[in-house]
Design an enzyme around this catalytic site. Structure first.
Site, PDB file in Angstrom:
ATOM      1  N   GLU A 214       0.876  -1.171   0.000  1.00  0.00           N
ATOM      2  CA  GLU A 214       0.000   0.000   0.000  1.00  0.00           C
ATOM      3  C   GLU A 214       0.911   1.218   0.000  1.00  0.00           C
ATOM      4  OE1 GLU A 214      -3.384   0.290   0.018  1.00  0.00           O
ATOM      5  OE2 GLU A 214      -3.686  -1.868  -0.158  1.00  0.00           O
ATOM      6  N   CYS A 248      -2.050   9.687   2.835  1.00  0.00           N
ATOM      7  CA  CYS A 248      -1.623   9.115   1.555  1.00  0.00           C
ATOM      8  C   CYS A 248      -2.564   9.471   0.413  1.00  0.00           C
ATOM      9  CB  CYS A 248      -1.479   7.608   1.671  1.00  0.00           C
ATOM     10  SG  CYS A 248      -3.008   6.799   2.167  1.00  0.00           S
TER      11      CYS A 248
HETATM   12  P1  NAD Z   1       7.766   4.821   7.450  1.00  0.00           P
HETATM   13  O1  NAD Z   1       9.071   5.525   7.270  1.00  0.00           O
HETATM   14  O2  NAD Z   1       7.136   4.776   8.787  1.00  0.00           O
HETATM   15  O3  NAD Z   1       7.991   3.370   6.878  1.00  0.00           O
HETATM   16  C1  NAD Z   1       6.977   2.421   6.871  1.00  0.00           C
HETATM   17  C2  NAD Z   1       7.488   1.174   7.548  1.00  0.00           C
HETATM   18  O4  NAD Z   1       8.597   0.642   6.850  1.00  0.00           O
HETATM   19  C3  NAD Z   1       7.945   1.401   8.993  1.00  0.00           C
HETATM   20  O5  NAD Z   1       7.373   0.412   9.814  1.00  0.00           O
HETATM   21  C4  NAD Z   1       9.447   1.294   8.900  1.00  0.00           C
HETATM   22  O6  NAD Z   1      10.043   0.775  10.072  1.00  0.00           O
HETATM   23  C5  NAD Z   1       9.649   0.340   7.755  1.00  0.00           C
HETATM   24  N1  NAD Z   1      10.932   0.540   7.090  1.00  0.00           N
HETATM   25  C6  NAD Z   1      11.597   1.698   6.936  1.00  0.00           C
HETATM   26  N2  NAD Z   1      12.762   1.484   6.267  1.00  0.00           N
HETATM   27  C7  NAD Z   1      12.799   0.162   6.009  1.00  0.00           C
HETATM   28  C8  NAD Z   1      13.740  -0.684   5.327  1.00  0.00           C
HETATM   29  N3  NAD Z   1      14.864  -0.207   4.804  1.00  0.00           N
HETATM   30  N4  NAD Z   1      13.444  -1.998   5.221  1.00  0.00           N
HETATM   31  C9  NAD Z   1      12.297  -2.489   5.749  1.00  0.00           C
HETATM   32  N5  NAD Z   1      11.383  -1.748   6.392  1.00  0.00           N
HETATM   33  C10 NAD Z   1      11.630  -0.438   6.529  1.00  0.00           C
HETATM   34  O7  NAD Z   1       6.679   5.425   6.522  1.00  0.00           O
HETATM   35  P2  NAD Z   1       6.850   6.199   5.189  1.00  0.00           P
HETATM   36  O8  NAD Z   1       7.367   5.278   4.135  1.00  0.00           O
HETATM   37  O9  NAD Z   1       7.539   7.501   5.371  1.00  0.00           O
HETATM   38  O10 NAD Z   1       5.275   6.492   4.994  1.00  0.00           O
HETATM   39  C11 NAD Z   1       4.833   7.475   4.178  1.00  0.00           C
HETATM   40  C12 NAD Z   1       4.456   6.913   2.823  1.00  0.00           C
HETATM   41  O11 NAD Z   1       3.476   5.915   3.010  1.00  0.00           O
HETATM   42  C13 NAD Z   1       3.871   7.923   1.889  1.00  0.00           C
HETATM   43  O12 NAD Z   1       4.388   7.718   0.615  1.00  0.00           O
HETATM   44  C14 NAD Z   1       2.385   7.591   1.901  1.00  0.00           C
HETATM   45  O13 NAD Z   1       1.714   7.968   0.740  1.00  0.00           O
HETATM   46  C15 NAD Z   1       2.432   6.127   2.104  1.00  0.00           C
HETATM   47  N6  NAD Z   1       1.191   5.656   2.706  1.00  0.00           N
HETATM   48  C16 NAD Z   1       0.369   4.874   1.988  1.00  0.00           C
HETATM   49  C17 NAD Z   1      -0.836   4.472   2.524  1.00  0.00           C
HETATM   50  C18 NAD Z   1      -1.780   3.595   1.764  1.00  0.00           C
HETATM   51  O14 NAD Z   1      -2.729   3.130   2.379  1.00  0.00           O
HETATM   52  N7  NAD Z   1      -1.562   3.328   0.495  1.00  0.00           N
HETATM   53  C19 NAD Z   1      -1.194   4.858   3.805  1.00  0.00           C
HETATM   54  C20 NAD Z   1      -0.305   5.652   4.524  1.00  0.00           C
HETATM   55  C21 NAD Z   1       0.888   6.039   3.973  1.00  0.00           C
END
Ligand code: NAD
Length: 461
Positions: A214, A248
Site C-alpha cells: 500500500e 496518503c
Molecule cells: P515509514 O518511514 O514509517 O515506513 C513504513 C514502515 O517501513 C515502517 O514500519 C518502517 O520501520 C519500515 N521501514 C523503513 N525502512 C525500512 C527498510 N529499509 N526496510 C524495511 N522496512 C523499513 O513510513 P513512510 O514510508 O515515510 O510512509 C509514508 C508513505 O506511506 C507515503 O508515501 C504515503 O503515501 C504512504 N502511505 C500509503 C498508505 C496507503 O494506504 N496506500 C497509507 C499511509 C501512507
C-alpha cells in the site's frame, strides 16, 4: 511475557505462531469472531491513550486523533460480515464438466507480517489486522518507529488482548523490519513509501512470499469550471490539511480550469481563515510535521509564488497551510509526493491537457475531480488510471468498506478493506468434486478417432 523487547528473537516468535497455527484453532469461525470482539473492546478501552498518542506523535487535534480509533467502524462491519465471507462460494459448472459441483473455499494463509507507517500509525495496522484475523491467520505487527507513542500503545493493547503465539507486536526501526523480512511469512502486508516498498518486495521475493504494498504518490485533484466554488474549497481544504497534509490520499496538487481559478483561489483563502484563523500557528486544529527530517524536506519544497501560508516554526515543526500559485510541472514540488500542508496550483485550459499531464506521471493512489458535468466525470474515469476516484469530494472513498482500497502501478500492489482484506489474507482454494457414477471415455487414450470430437468440444469447427 511481552514480546516488545529491544532485540526480540524473530525466529522464535514466528516459530511459536507457526506452532499455534498448526493446532487449527484459528480455523474456527467462533474463535475468529471472539478475537475480533476482543480487539474491539480493547480499542474502546484504550481510546483515550490512542488519541493522546496521536497528539504526541503528530500534534493531532483530538478530533483527528479519533480517526485512529475510527478503526472500530470497519471492525464492526468485519464482525458482521465475516460469517458470510468464510462460507464456500458456489461456482456453476460448464456443461462439459457435468456431473459435478465446484466451489471456492477460503482458507487462512498462516502467519502474516503487517508493517505500518507513521502517518495513521494505529489505524493502518488495525485495518489489515482485522482482515488477517477474520481470515483465520496469526499475525506479527511492526508499527512505525517514527510514531513511537502510538507504537507503544499499540504494543500494550495487543499484548493485553492476545497471546503472542497468535498476534504479536514487534517494535523497532529499520533493523527490526529487516530482521523480520529475513524470515519466511505466508504474506507480507506493507504500508508506506515507494522506496521501502521496493525493499520489502525484494526481501519477499527471496522467500517467494506474496505481498500487498500500500504505497503513495501524487494524487491529482482536477477542478473544472462548472462547480460549486465554496463547497469545493471547503472539501479540498479539509482533505488537504487534515493531519497537516500527511495523508496518503490527500489531494497532492490542484489542476484548475483557468477560468475558475481566481474565484477558487479566493474561496480557498477565505476557507483557510475560517478553519484555522488569522494565525494558523495558534489554531488548535492543525497537526504538526512528524519529525525534523520530514520538516526539512518540506522546507525544501517551500518555494515559488506563495499566495497564502508559508509561515513555519522549526521548534514545534509547525508549517502553515500553504497555497503556491502558478506552479509548473518541472518545479521541485511536482517531482515527489508532498505529504505535507503545501498545495500547489496548476492550471489547464482544456480537460485533455490535464488528462495528458496526469498520464505522463506514475498512476496515482487517488484521483479527484470536481465538476457538475457528468461528461467530465466520464472522460476522466475513462482516460486516466488510479487506485481510486472520488468525484466532487475527497478522502471519503476510503471509508466505503465494500470498495477495495489499494494502488495501481507505482501506487501499490493489491488491495484491502472489508471483504477485500478477508480475501487478501485468504487462499481462495478452488475445489471441484466429481461423482463416480458417470465416466465418459472421451478423454482417455487410446485417442484414435477422438480428435474431431475434442476439437468440437473446445469450440473449433
Ligand atoms: P515509514 O518511514 O514509517 O515506513 C513504513 C514502515 O517501513 C515502517 O514500519 C518502517 O520501520 C519500515 N521501514 C523503513 N525502512 C525500512 C527498510 N529499509 N526496510 C524495511 N522496512 C523499513 O513510513 P513512510 O514510508 O515515510 O510512509 C509514508 C508513505 O506511506 C507515503 O508515501 C504515503 O503515501 C504512504 N502511505 C500509503 C498508505 C496507503 O494506504 N496506500 C497509507 C499511509 C501512507
Amino acid at each position: 511475557m511481552p514480546l516488545t523487547t529491544a532485540a526480540p528473537n524473530m525466529a522464535d516468535i514466528l516459530q511459536r505462531q507457526r506452532t499455534f497455527w498448526m493446532t487449527g484453532a484459528t480455523r474456527d469461525l467462533d474463535f475468529r469472531l471472539t478475537q475480533l470482539k476482543c480487539l474491539r473492546q480493547a480499542i474502546v478501552n484504550y481510546q483515550a491513550e490512542i488519541v493522546k498518542a496521536a497528539t504526541q506523535d503528530l500534534g493531532r487535534p483530538e478530533f483527528e486523533g479519533y480517526f485512529e480509533v475510527g478503526a472500530i467502524n470497519e471492525l464492526d462491519y468485519v464482525i458482521k460480515q465475516a460469517p458470510k465471507w468464510v462460507r464456500p462460494r458456489k461456482v456453476s459448472l460448464p456443461l462439459s464438466q457435468l456431473p459435478g459441483s465446484a466451489w471456492i473455499q477460503p482458507e487462512p494463509l498462516g502467519v502474516v507480517l503487517i508493517i505500518g507507517p507513521w502517518n495513521y500509525p494505529f489505524q493502518l495496522i488495525m485495518s489489515p489486522l482485522m482482515g488477517a484475523i477474520a481470515a483465520g491467520n496469526c499475525a506479527i505487527l511492526k508499527p512505525s518507529e517514527l510514531a513511537p507513542a502510538t507504537s507503544n500503545v499499540l504494543a500494550r493493547l495487543v499484548n493485553d488482548t492476545f497471546d503472542p503465539a497468535y498476534i504479536a507486536v514487534v517494535e523497532g526501526g529499520v533493523d527490526t523490519a529487516q530482521a523480520l523480512l529475513a524470515e519466511k511469512f505466508d504474506h507480507i502486508f506493507y504500508t508506506g513509501g515507494e522506496r521501502v516498498g521496493r525493499l520489502v518486495m525484494q526481501a519477499a521475493a527471496a522467500q517467494l512470499t506474496p505481498v500487498t504494498l500500500e504505497l503513495g504518490g501524487k494524487s491529482p485533484c482536477i477542478i473544472d469550471s462548472d462547480i460549486d466554488v465554496a463547497t469545493t474549497a471547503r472539501r479540498v481544504v479539509w482533505g488537504k490539511f487534515l493531519n497537516a497534509g500527511q495523508t496518503c490520499i490527500a489531494p497532492d496538487y490542484l489542476l484548475v480550469q483557468e477560468d475558475v481559478k481566481p474565484a477558487l483561489l479566493e474561496a480557498l483563502q477565505q476557507r483557510l481563515e475560517e478553519c484555522y484563523g488569522p494565525d494558523p500557528a495558534q489554531s488548535p486544529d492543525l497537526a504538526r510535521i512528524v519529525n525534523d527530517t520530514q520538516f526539512e524536506r518540506l522546507m525544501g519544497l517551500l518555494q515559488g509564488q506563495i499566495v497564502v501560508g508559508g509561515e513555519y516554526n522549526r521548534g514545534d515543526r509547525f508549517l502553515a497551510p500553504t497555497l503556491i500559485d502558478n506552479v509548473k510541472w518541472d518545479a521541485p514540488i511536482m517531482q515527489e509526493e508532498i505529504f505535507g500542508p503545501i498545495l500547489p496550483i496548476l492550471t489547464y485550459k482544456h480537460l485533455e491537457e490535464a488528462i495528458a499531464a496526469i498520464n505522463q506521471h506514475p498512476k496515482p493512489l487517488a484521483l479527484y475531480v470536481f465538476s457538475r458535468n457528468a461528461s467530465v466525470h466520464n472522460q476522466v474515469l475513462q482516460q486516466t488510471s488510479s487506485g481510486c476516484v472520488c468525484i466532487n469530494d475527497v478522502i471519503l472513498q476510503v471509508a466505503v468498506w465494500d470498495m477495495p482500497f489499494g494502488g495501481v502501478g507505482n501506487s501499490g500492489i493489491g488491495a484491502y478493506h472489508g471483504k477485500f482484506s478477508f480475501d487478501t489474507f485468504s487462499n481462495l482454494k478452488s475445489v471441484l468434486r466429481k461423482p463416480f457414477w458417470l465416466d465418459i471415455n472421451w478423454r482417455y487414450p487410446p485417442y484414435e478417432g477422438k480428435v474431431k470430437l475434442f476439437r468440437k468440444a473446445i469450440g473449433l469447427s
